[in-house]
Enzyme design. Structure first.
Site, PDB file in Angstrom:
ATOM      1  N   ASP A   9       0.885  -1.425  -0.054  1.00 29.59           N
ATOM      2  CA  ASP A   9       0.034  -0.064  -0.105  1.00 29.59           C
ATOM      3  C   ASP A   9       0.789   1.300   0.164  1.00 29.59           C
ATOM      4  O   ASP A   9       0.338   2.272   0.732  1.00 29.59           O
ATOM      5  CB  ASP A   9      -0.763  -0.189   1.147  1.00 29.59           C
ATOM      6  CG  ASP A   9      -1.993  -1.164   1.293  1.00 29.59           C
ATOM      7  OD1 ASP A   9      -2.023  -2.090   0.318  1.00 29.59           O
ATOM      8  OD2 ASP A   9      -2.691  -1.384   2.226  1.00 29.59           O
ATOM      9  N   LYS A  85      -6.033  -5.648  -3.060  1.00 34.70           N
ATOM     10  CA  LYS A  85      -6.868  -6.247  -2.164  1.00 34.70           C
ATOM     11  C   LYS A  85      -7.762  -5.042  -1.596  1.00 34.70           C
ATOM     12  O   LYS A  85      -7.748  -3.904  -1.869  1.00 34.70           O
ATOM     13  CB  LYS A  85      -5.999  -6.310  -0.674  1.00 34.70           C
ATOM     14  CG  LYS A  85      -4.961  -5.111  -0.321  1.00 34.70           C
ATOM     15  CD  LYS A  85      -4.507  -5.665   1.036  1.00 34.70           C
ATOM     16  CE  LYS A  85      -3.535  -4.381   1.512  1.00 34.70           C
ATOM     17  NZ  LYS A  85      -4.255  -3.408   2.391  1.00 34.70           N
ATOM     18  N   CYS A 118      -2.462  -2.319   7.802  1.00 32.12           N
ATOM     19  CA  CYS A 118      -2.103  -3.212   6.786  1.00 32.12           C
ATOM     20  C   CYS A 118      -0.804  -4.212   6.890  1.00 32.12           C
ATOM     21  O   CYS A 118      -0.729  -5.223   6.783  1.00 32.12           O
ATOM     22  CB  CYS A 118      -2.389  -2.780   5.512  1.00 32.12           C
ATOM     23  SG  CYS A 118      -4.061  -2.040   5.212  1.00 32.12           S
TER      24      CYS A 118
END
Length: 190
Positions: A9, A85, A118
């Site tokens: 990310d 995701k 995350c």
């Protein structure tokens, strides 16, 4: 078993001017870029994780927006795997585990954002799958959090999560230490 790099990310919304700016995101991305360069120079597998938020009214990582794009410092190149995701866990409802198994990857080097969400969730899930993990602490970023009305500064949040993951879930390293150690393994034995 082979090593693989997992970049979680590292997306534009986390940077200055983005919708969910993190503390020291630019510095973390620069460290992640150094690790990425090392993997590329050795032709080792790289996996880019991109979070796309499908919730209505999502505050960031909205589909088809510049903020959801992977940051230029670590943008994928042809031949590198991109996994999309929709939850904090990079393994949840994705084919990440299958992709890693196909390449016989047993150890993950992890960089990414946000440390407290995350990154933490993915590292713990990876450990449950049996992967060895090296987490590059200065190639991760987080933000200030609120708890019971008190502000928890991002550096403290980062330290707490690294301390919690260290040993049981991952080996924690700085980018410089990891790069030095990897460079030493390239030297011929005398």
């Amino acid at each position: 078993m082979n090593p693989g790099l997992l970049l979680i990310d590292i997306q534009n919304d986390y940077f200055s001017g983005g919708k969910w700016e993190l503390h020291r995101a630019e510095q973390a991305a620069a460290q992640a870029s150094g690790i990425l360069d090392r993997f590329r120079s050795r032709n080792l597998p790289v996996f880019h994780i991109q979070h796309i938020n499908l919730k209505e009214g999502a505050p960031f990582f909205v589909p088809n927006t510049p903020g959801a794009e992977i940051h230029r410092q670590v943008a994928p190149v042809p031949g590198e795997t991109l996994i999309v995701k929709h939850a904090p866990d990079s393994f949840f409802q994705t084919d990440l585990h299958l992709q890693l198994e196909r390449r016989h990857i047993g150890h993950l080097v992890v960089c990414g954002m946000m440390t407290h969400m995350c990154v933490d969730t993915t590292v713990r899930a990876a450990k449950n799958y049996g992967y060895g993990i090296t987490l590059i602490e200065d190639a991760c970023a987080t933000k200030d959090l609120l708890w019971h009305g008190a502000s928890l500064a991002a550096p403290a949040v980062q330290a707490v999560f690294m301390a919690a993951l260290n040993g049981t879930f991952a080996e924690i390293s700085t980018a410089g230490t990891w790069l030095d150690r990897e460079s030493a393994t390239d030297r011929p034995n005398c």
